[in-house]
Design a protein around this motif. Structure first.
Motif, PDB file in Angstrom:
ATOM      1  N   LEU A  71     -64.697  -1.966  28.987  1.00 54.60           N
ATOM      2  CA  LEU A  71     -63.648  -1.291  28.217  1.00 54.60           C
ATOM      3  C   LEU A  71     -63.753  -1.656  26.737  1.00 54.60           C
ATOM      4  CD1 LEU A  71     -59.906  -1.265  29.248  1.00 54.60           C
ATOM      5  CD2 LEU A  71     -60.562  -2.063  27.001  1.00 54.60           C
ATOM      6  N   CYS A  75     -64.726   0.758  23.402  1.00 50.49           N
ATOM      7  CA  CYS A  75     -63.834   0.880  22.247  1.00 50.49           C
ATOM      8  C   CYS A  75     -64.525   0.421  20.966  1.00 50.49           C
ATOM      9  CB  CYS A  75     -62.558   0.074  22.474  1.00 50.49           C
ATOM     10  SG  CYS A  75     -61.534   0.719  23.826  1.00 50.49           S
ATOM     11  N   THR A  88     -57.348   0.165  19.896  1.00 53.00           N
ATOM     12  CA  THR A  88     -57.730   1.049  20.993  1.00 53.00           C
ATOM     13  C   THR A  88     -57.990   0.265  22.268  1.00 53.00           C
ATOM     14  OG1 THR A  88     -58.669   2.631  19.440  1.00 53.00           O
ATOM     15  CG2 THR A  88     -59.375   2.825  21.720  1.00 53.00           C
ATOM     16  N   GLN A  92     -56.055   0.616  25.814  1.00 54.98           N
ATOM     17  CA  GLN A  92     -56.790   0.940  27.035  1.00 54.98           C
ATOM     18  C   GLN A  92     -56.637  -0.158  28.083  1.00 54.98           C
ATOM     19  OE1 GLN A  92     -58.332   3.764  27.915  1.00 54.98           O
ATOM     20  NE2 GLN A  92     -57.549   4.623  26.013  1.00 54.98           N
ATOM     21  N   THR A  96     -55.321   0.139  31.968  1.00 50.96           N
ATOM     22  CA  THR A  96     -56.114  -0.394  33.077  1.00 50.96           C
ATOM     23  C   THR A  96     -55.314  -1.397  33.896  1.00 50.96           C
ATOM     24  OG1 THR A  96     -58.126  -0.059  31.801  1.00 50.96           O
ATOM     25  CG2 THR A  96     -58.270  -1.569  33.659  1.00 50.96           C
ATOM     26  N   ARG A 175     -47.895   3.567  27.174  1.00 40.83           N
ATOM     27  CA  ARG A 175     -48.397   3.880  25.833  1.00 40.83           C
ATOM     28  C   ARG A 175     -47.292   3.679  24.791  1.00 40.83           C
ATOM     29  NH1 ARG A 175     -51.084   9.521  23.603  1.00 40.83           N
ATOM     30  NH2 ARG A 175     -50.890   8.974  21.436  1.00 40.83           N
TER      31      ARG A 175
END
Length: 200
Positions: A71, A75, A88, A92, A96, A175
Motif C-alpha cells: 500500500l 502511494c 494518501t 488508504q 484497509t 474517509r
C-alpha cells in the motif's frame, strides 16, 4: 497442482480465521481448536501448516506487514510529494484496516501483552513514516520550525489510535474522519500545499 492450491487456500483460511479471533478475543484467549473450526479445517491440518499459535500469529503479522508495504509503495509512486504520499497512504491504510481483518489484527498483535513482541506492521509503518517525513524535510516540504520527529510521532500515534478506536466503531476509519485529521494537521506541517491534491 490441485493439492498445492488446496494447501494455499487452507493456509489463507487459517490466517484469516486466526486474525478474526485474535481481533475479537486477544491472542491469549484465541484457541487453536476455535481457529481451526472457524477456518473449517481439522486441528491436524492447522498443525500441518503452523506448529503452534505463535507461528500462526507471526504469519498474520507478516501478511499484514506485506499488505502495508505494498500500500505504501503504491502511494509513494503515485504522489508528487512526500507529504502527499503520507496523506494518501494514511487514508488508504484506514480503508484497509476497516476492510481487512488480517491487517487490523496484525497491527493489534504488536501491542498484545500476552504475546512476545515481534517486529510487525506497526513497526514497519513507523519506519516508513519516518523515512517519508525525512524525504519531505529534505525536499523543503515541511514548514519552518516543524520538528520532523514530532511529525512522525503525531502520524504514527494517530494511526495506532484510529486502528484501536476503529476496532469498536468503524466510523473512526472512515474517509471523513481521516479528512478531518489531515485538514487539521497538514497546514501545520506543510511549507506549501502538496503539488496535487492527495487522492482519497
Amino acid at each position: 497442482m490441485v493439492k498445492q492450491e488446496r494447501a494455499v487456500r487452507t493456509r489463507q483460511a487459517l490466517v484469516r480465521a486466526a486474525a478474526e479471533l485474535f481481533a475479537a478475543h486477544g491472542y491469549a484467549r484465541a484457541s487453536l481448536p476455535a481457529i481451526s473450526a472457524r477456518a473449517g479445517v481439522s486441528t491436524g491440518a492447522l498443525h500441518f501448516h503452523f506448529p503452534d499459535k505463535d507461528a500462526l500469529a507471526g504469519e498474520v503479522e507478516r501478511v499484514a506487514a506485506r499488505t502495508v508495504r505494498e500500500l505504501a509503495g503504491r502511494c509513494g509512486r503515485s504522489e508528487g510529494s512526500a507529504l502527499g504520499a503520507l496523506v494518501t497512504a494514511t487514508r488508504q491504510l484506514a480503508v484497509t484496516l476497516a476492510a481487512d481483518p488480517v491487517t487490523s489484527a496484525g497491527f493489534r498483535l504488536g501491542g498484545d501483552p500476552a504475546r512476545r513482541h515481534r517486529a510487525g506492521p506497526l513497526d514497519w509503518w513507523q519506519a516508513w513514516v519516518r523515512e517519508t517525513v525525512g524525504r519531505a524535510e529534505a525536499a523543503g516540504e515541511l514548514a519552518d520550525g516543524v520538528c520532523s520527529e514530532g511529525a512522525v510521532v503525531a502520524v504514527v500515534a494517530a494511526t495506532a489510535g484510529f486502528e484501536t478506536l476503529g476496532s469498536r466503531d468503524r466510523d473512526w476509519l472512515s474517509r471523513e474522519r481521516m479528512d478531518r485529521f489531515w485538514t487539521l494537521l497538514l497546514p501545520c506541517l506543510a511549507s506549501r500545499p502538496p503539488t496535487k491534491e492527495p487522492r482519497p
